[in-house]
Design a protein around this motif. Structure first.
Motif, PDB file in Angstrom:
ATOM      1  N   ARG A 176     -15.933   6.619   1.815  1.00  0.00           N
ATOM      2  CA  ARG A 176     -14.514   6.955   1.927  1.00  0.00           C
ATOM      3  C   ARG A 176     -14.118   8.021   0.910  1.00  0.00           C
ATOM      4  NH1 ARG A 176      -9.958   4.532   3.830  1.00  0.00           N
ATOM      5  NH2 ARG A 176     -11.403   3.987   5.461  1.00  0.00           N
ATOM      6  N   VAL A 199      -5.697   2.309  -0.571  1.00  0.00           N
ATOM      7  CA  VAL A 199      -5.497   2.145   0.871  1.00  0.00           C
ATOM      8  C   VAL A 199      -6.693   1.444   1.522  1.00  0.00           C
ATOM      9  CG1 VAL A 199      -5.258   3.399   3.047  1.00  0.00           C
ATOM     10  CG2 VAL A 199      -3.906   4.069   1.079  1.00  0.00           C
ATOM     11  N   VAL A 259       0.974   3.987  -3.117  1.00  0.00           N
ATOM     12  CA  VAL A 259       0.562   5.378  -2.918  1.00  0.00           C
ATOM     13  C   VAL A 259       1.713   6.324  -3.228  1.00  0.00           C
ATOM     14  CG1 VAL A 259      -0.226   7.058  -1.229  1.00  0.00           C
ATOM     15  CG2 VAL A 259      -1.242   4.799  -1.273  1.00  0.00           C
ATOM     16  N   LEU A 260       2.923   5.931  -2.839  1.00  0.00           N
ATOM     17  CA  LEU A 260       4.072   6.793  -3.148  1.00  0.00           C
ATOM     18  C   LEU A 260       4.232   6.938  -4.656  1.00  0.00           C
ATOM     19  CD1 LEU A 260       6.794   5.801  -0.540  1.00  0.00           C
ATOM     20  CD2 LEU A 260       5.470   7.895  -0.687  1.00  0.00           C
ATOM     21  N   ALA A 280       0.840  -1.203   0.000  1.00  0.00           N
ATOM     22  CA  ALA A 280       0.000   0.000   0.000  1.00  0.00           C
ATOM     23  C   ALA A 280       0.872   1.249   0.000  1.00  0.00           C
ATOM     24  CB  ALA A 280      -0.925  -0.007   1.210  1.00  0.00           C
ATOM     25  N   VAL A 281       1.891   1.267   0.847  1.00  0.00           N
ATOM     26  CA  VAL A 281       2.758   2.456   0.915  1.00  0.00           C
ATOM     27  C   VAL A 281       3.446   2.676  -0.426  1.00  0.00           C
ATOM     28  CG1 VAL A 281       4.809   3.422   2.002  1.00  0.00           C
ATOM     29  CG2 VAL A 281       3.104   2.277   3.397  1.00  0.00           C
ATOM     30  N   ARG A 312      -5.552  11.647  -8.277  1.00  0.00           N
ATOM     31  CA  ARG A 312      -4.529  11.119  -7.374  1.00  0.00           C
ATOM     32  C   ARG A 312      -5.127  10.710  -6.035  1.00  0.00           C
ATOM     33  NH1 ARG A 312       0.222  15.327  -7.383  1.00  0.00           N
ATOM     34  NH2 ARG A 312       1.190  14.645  -9.315  1.00  0.00           N
ATOM     35  N   ILE A 313      -5.896  11.633  -5.469  1.00  0.00           N
ATOM     36  CA  ILE A 313      -6.431  11.392  -4.128  1.00  0.00           C
ATOM     37  C   ILE A 313      -7.422  10.233  -4.146  1.00  0.00           C
ATOM     38  CG2 ILE A 313      -7.919  12.399  -2.379  1.00  0.00           C
ATOM     39  CD1 ILE A 313      -6.516  14.969  -2.785  1.00  0.00           C
ATOM     40  N   LEU A 346      -5.253  16.274  -9.176  1.00  0.00           N
ATOM     41  CA  LEU A 346      -5.299  16.044  -7.738  1.00  0.00           C
ATOM     42  C   LEU A 346      -6.461  15.138  -7.346  1.00  0.00           C
ATOM     43  CD1 LEU A 346      -3.161  17.220  -6.002  1.00  0.00           C
ATOM     44  CD2 LEU A 346      -4.808  18.831  -5.121  1.00  0.00           C
ATOM     45  N   VAL A 380       1.725   9.433  -6.028  1.00  0.00           N
ATOM     46  CA  VAL A 380       2.022  10.844  -5.775  1.00  0.00           C
ATOM     47  C   VAL A 380       2.891  11.402  -6.887  1.00  0.00           C
ATOM     48  CG1 VAL A 380       3.106  12.432  -4.161  1.00  0.00           C
ATOM     49  CG2 VAL A 380       1.807  10.512  -3.299  1.00  0.00           C
ATOM     50  N   ALA A 395      -5.541   6.938  -4.606  1.00  0.00           N
ATOM     51  CA  ALA A 395      -4.813   6.590  -3.381  1.00  0.00           C
ATOM     52  C   ALA A 395      -5.786   6.042  -2.337  1.00  0.00           C
ATOM     53  CB  ALA A 395      -4.083   7.812  -2.834  1.00  0.00           C
TER      54      ALA A 395
END
Lengths: 251, 208
Positions: free
Chosen positions: A67, A121, A31-32, A27-28, A113-114, A110, A35, A117
């Protein structure tokens, strides 16, 4: 423990067959990578990957939408202001308002992206029970004491919430109605103060009980999870996705 | 509002914030003795619960941050306590992102911890009014600094947002006032009921 009971009752999704550590790290990583992506097509693809993961984890559509609403809510103020206030060249002038094209472009990037992400997650992390996450973090190398604080907090949040509910019921029985006034602030101050006092007194009792049993800074973290063939596959897939996406974004 | 979602911040901002968060966490965990574990966990639980209290503000409501109070009670141990809270909020409610945990941690914990260091020597059970006003002041300031940090991070990641950020920061002012008053009342209460929790010469849980 209450949190474990939930664990046993929860439906088993294919994602649950993965080692929790794999899920956290994947997950990390994803997401990275998100970005740093700029292309809309790739971000759109990430959105689809996120949706697939959500389906795979068996998360309900309602929860997914809730969410997404939450994270977009954060952007709302920025958003209204962004195309209006940005000092980039404007493309439409409506009276005093001027919409700027670069501002709108950034806004779309944006949002993509959001949202993607959040969709990554949600199935990978939010489907976990706190205890599973705590154990995984411990096995990932977080300090044992920190993991201990986390696991204790999970346990005591339930207890203290019951205590908070009792205090709150008592306040309501005395006719307390919250409002924007000094009385409410004083009442909440005393409420939080009393909760703190009870927590510290409970901590003292817990401490004594633990010392009676020879606590020396850590409890064993027992788990049946092993880093197996499924994890190697999932980790490889995540790395492949990230690598390809980053390369495609550059060219 | 102090929770930044994943995907907003740029990589350099994330890297710096995460390093700073990890540093604070390291300092806090180093101060965490065996006996402090239950206490820190229980206080983290209280702050977790208290920050989900909705305080009515006109037609809407705000949630308390309580950074100032946590800093005052726990010192550097506020970092582990807030980290635990943030992790649980991300897990259970989906507030805030995963990769921004370090940044969120710095935003929430650092102002409270630093301001508490300045204010703490003057908080004494013998002077409750002065102590409560100072605690309230540091709570308000820490909300404002938190808002400032969030704003600077967003503006650095996305310069186009810079003008919008100042609008957003204004939204924190009412919260700062409410936090100041609630924290002052908590301080008054604790000084009356259990002064060693907030007015003693050491942070609570620090056993010589």
């Amino acid at each position: 423990m209450a949190a474990d009971a939930i664990d046993a009752a929860a439906r088993i999704s294919p994602l649950d067959r993965l080692d929790t550590r794999t899920r956290v790290v994947a997950a990390v990583l994803l997401v990275l990578a998100l970005v740093s992506l700029r292309s809309w097509a790739l971000l759109g693809a990430a959105l689809i990957v996120g949706l697939l993961l959500t389906k795979l984890a068996g998360i309900s559509t309602r929860q997914t939408i809730r969410r997404l609403m939450h994270v977009e809510g954060f952007l709302l103020i920025l958003f209204v202001a962004l195309p209006l206030l940005t000092r980039l060249p404007p493309f439409v002038e409506i009276g005093p308002l001027s919409l700027s094209l670069p501002g709108l472009e950034r806004a779309v990037t944006l949002v993509l992206r959001i949202s993607s992400a959040a969709l990554v997650v949600l199935p990978l992390i939010s489907g976990l029970t706190p205890i599973r996450l705590g154990h995984a973090l411990g096995r990932l190398g977080l300090p044992a004491r920190l993991v201990q604080v986390f696991l204790f907090a999970i346990r005591y949040i339930e207890l203290l919430r019951a205590e908070a509910r009792r205090l709150h019921d008592a306040m309501r029985l005395r006719g307390f109605v919250p409002g924007t006034n000094l009385h409410t602030m004083r009442s909440y101050g005393h409420f939080i103060g009393q909760l703190l006092v009870r927590a510290v007194e409970r901590a003292e009792r817990v401490n004594e009980a633990m010392r009676c049993r020879g606590f020396a800074g850590r409890f064993p973290l027992v788990t049946l999870e092993r880093f197996g063939i499924v994890d190697i596959g999932a980790a490889g897939l995540a790395c492949l996705l990230v690598g390809v996406a980053l390369l495609m974004d550059r060219f | 509002m102090a929770h930044i979602p994943d995907g907003v911040l740029s990589l350099p901002v994330l890297a710096v914030g995460t390093l700073a968060g990890a540093g604070g966490l390291w300092l806090g965990v180093r101060k965490l003795g065996d006996r402090d574990i239950p206490q820190t966990a229980l206080l983290a639980a209280v702050f977790f619960i208290a920050s989900s209290l909705a305080f009515p503000l006109g037609p809407t409501s705000v949630h308390l941050l309580l950074g100032g109070l946590i800093g005052l009670m726990l010192g550097w141990k506020a970092f582990p306590a807030i980290f635990v809270g943030l992790l649980l909020q991300a897990l259970l409610f989906g507030f805030g992102g995963l990769t921004v945990l370090g940044v969120d941690l710095v935003n929430m914990a650092l102002p409270g911890v630093l301001l508490a260091m300045a204010v703490r020597p003057f908080i004494k059970a013998g002077a409750p009014v002065r102590s409560a006003s100072l605690a309230g002041l540091s709570a308000a300031l820490s909300v404002i600094v938190t808002a400032g940090l969030v704003g600077v991070e967003i503006a650095l990641s996305e310069p186009a947002f810079a003008p919008a950020v100042s609008v957003m920061a204004m939204a924190y002012l009412p919260l700062a006032i409410i936090e100041a008053l609630v924290t002052a009342f908590v301080t008054l209460y604790l000084l009356k009921v259990k002064p060693e929790m907030i007015g003693a010469s050491t942070f609570i849980g620090t056993v010589p």
